[in-house]
Enzyme design. Structure first.
Site, PDB file in Angstrom:
ATOM      1  CB  CYS A  71      -0.978  -0.035   1.170  1.00 23.15           C
ATOM      2  SG  CYS A  71      -2.371   1.110   0.961  1.00 23.15           S
ATOM      3  CG  HIS A  87      -3.687  -3.385   3.669  1.00 15.80           C
ATOM      4  ND1 HIS A  87      -2.480  -3.043   4.224  1.00 15.80           N
ATOM      5  CD2 HIS A  87      -4.212  -2.238   3.177  1.00 15.80           C
ATOM      6  CE1 HIS A  87      -2.278  -1.746   4.090  1.00 15.80           C
ATOM      7  NE2 HIS A  87      -3.315  -1.234   3.445  1.00 15.80           N
TER       8      HIS A  87
END
Length: 488
Positions: free
Chosen positions: A329, A427
């Site tokens: 991310c 994630h």
């Protein structure tokens, strides 16, 4: 329909854990129960079934209740992006950033959102288990409170107060907290729970007798210290590890000031073949097989922090000696050429040079992508699932070699031509046993085992439920939860 609130004498007293335990304990009795946290401040988040984000702890509590996480379970989420400000998320979606003064003025509006979510849950479930935040005795935060007694007073619900004896001073914590509450708030406290006790309970009994006599309130029980208990932390980084093999893969994660979703690394902490090290400010990055740049709530500021401590040079050296590098991310965004922030979402509008390790750039946008996804890694074609929470959109030649393809057909992330650097927006990818095994093999662990992290989490939720049944006053708990008699 009933609501019971768990409040703590301190942060990390065991509120999240007890709500998780009670959710599963009630499910064993066929009670329809839902978790609820009016206001959460955390950078660990989960994507919900209705396309929003809530605190990670509430997602675990939902699992304990055999539910999909929903934005009504955590209607107000505050994600700090500076020391004095936070992104404010209402019903799963960001409405903007506020400093403490602005948010205090906004609290009456936030309370309306909280009460609306609570009413919707009440309409669908037998019992609502509510988790407070921090301590109800923070004098400076009492006015306009929506997280602790302010909520309990608004919905007229009973409260259990929990304290962690492992920290020391448990009787002072309980009595002091009670003394700082108003008379009506004191009356809401229906009993105490003492958490994380180890030793001979007979030696504690005189203190318990005194506490009950002094306060006139019962001790519902003493929960033991459960060794090797692993649940996702609400916010604090958990560096505890189990026993490791002698040839364990060395994995290093720099702890950035605004690190987000560090629960990504819990499966690595628990893996017997992985030696995971979190490196803090002022610490040099040690020799490693794999460095992982984590998610970040403020990528530009965390990138500057990384450079301040010379970690960028350590990463360059790590790559020169053949080490692997993974960005997740915000960590992925750091790998590119630059980060453009035309709207000034993370500070003054403009562009920031990134690490320049892969040929792409990222533009920060006001709209956040919130989605749960499944796909396939391009490493060993391993199946992977996870979730995305990010405002940036990345583009550039390096992304033409994606790390994975989603089932929707979209490409995600990048894998360098030499296979040494990888990045993804996903994630939770280490929670997928096949994906975790493939990534560890890519990082150099040839005989990597597949770890079923979901099974470990489920095992520990069951341990918590068993602890409630064995050590707490279940008859009083049933009354407080609106369950007058055991249904088994």
């Amino acid at each position: 329909m009933s609501t019971l609130m768990i409040q703590g004498t301190t942060s990390d007293a065991g509120k999240s854990t007890l709500v998780t335990a009670l959710c599963r304990w009630l499910r064993h009795q066929d009670v329809k129960v839902a978790p609820f946290k009016p206001q959460n401040m955390a950078l660990n988040a989960a994507v919900t079934v209705d396309g929003g984000e809530i605190g990670r702890a509430q997602a675990v509590q939902a699992q304990a209740a055999h539910l999909e996480p929903h934005t009504d379970m955590n209607p107000v989420l505050l994600k700090p992006n500076t020391d004095v400000g936070a992104q404010v998320i209402i019903h799963g979606h960001a409405i903007g950033c506020m400093d403490a003064v602005a948010y205090h003025a906004y609290k009456p509006t936030a309370l309306r959102a909280v009460l609306a979510s609570h009413q919707r849950l009440l309409a669908s479930y037998d019992t609502i288990l509510v988790e407070g935040a921090g301590s109800p005795a923070e004098i400076n935060l009492r006015a306009g409170d929506i997280a602790n007694m302010g909520f309990a007073e608004a919905v007229d619900c009973p409260v259990i107060l929990i304290a962690d004896i492992d920290k020391g001073g448990v009787f002072a914590h309980l009595v002091g907290t009670l003394a700082l509450l108003s008379e009506s708030e004191q009356a809401r406290i229906k009993g105490f729970v003492i958490n994380r006790f180890r030793g001979d309970i007979a030696l504690l009994q005189p203190g318990l007798d005194w506490l009950e006599a002094h306060t006139g309130k019962p001790v519902l029980g003493v929960l033991p210290y459960l060794h090797d208990l692993h649940l996702e932390a609400e916010d604090a980084v958990n560096a505890n590890q189990g026993a490791k093999t002698l040839d364990a893969l060395r994995v290093v994660v720099p702890v950035l000031p605004r690190i987000s979703n560090h629960t990504d690394f819990d499966p690595l902490r628990l893996h017997p073949q992985v030696d995971l090290q979190f490196i803090g400010p002022g610490q040099p990055i040690p020799p490693a097989d794999l460095i992982i740049l984590p998610g970040s709530k403020s990528v530009s500021a965390d990138l500057a922090f990384l450079r301040q401590y010379g970690w960028d040079h350590a990463i360059t050296r790590h790559l020169r000696y053949g080490g692997k590098l993974l960005g997740i991310c915000g960590g992925l965004q750091m790998l590119g050429q630059r980060i453009d922030d035309p709207l000034g979402l993370e500070g003054p509008a403009g562009s920031e040079a990134a690490l320049g390790l892969l040929d792409f750039f990222t533009t920060l946008q006001a709209h956040k992508r919130l989605t749960r996804v499944e796909g396939q890694l391009q490493i060993d074609q391993a199946k992977v699932s996870g979730y995305e929470i990010h405002a940036g959109r990345s583009a550039g030649p390096a992304l033409e070699r994606p790390l994975l393809y989603l089932d929707s057909g979209e490409a995600d992330g990048a894998l360098s031509e030499d296979g040494q650097i990888a990045g993804t927006y996903l994630h939770g990818l280490f929670e997928s046993p096949q994906a975790s095994q493939a990534l560890l093999q890519w990082a150099g662990l040839a005989q990597a085992q597949a770890l079923d992290y979901a099974a470990l989490r489920e095992r520990d939720i069951e341990r918590l439920a068993q602890s409630v049944e064995a050590h707490l006053d279940t008859e009083l708990l049933r009354q407080l939860c609106g369950v007058p008699a055991c249904k088994n």
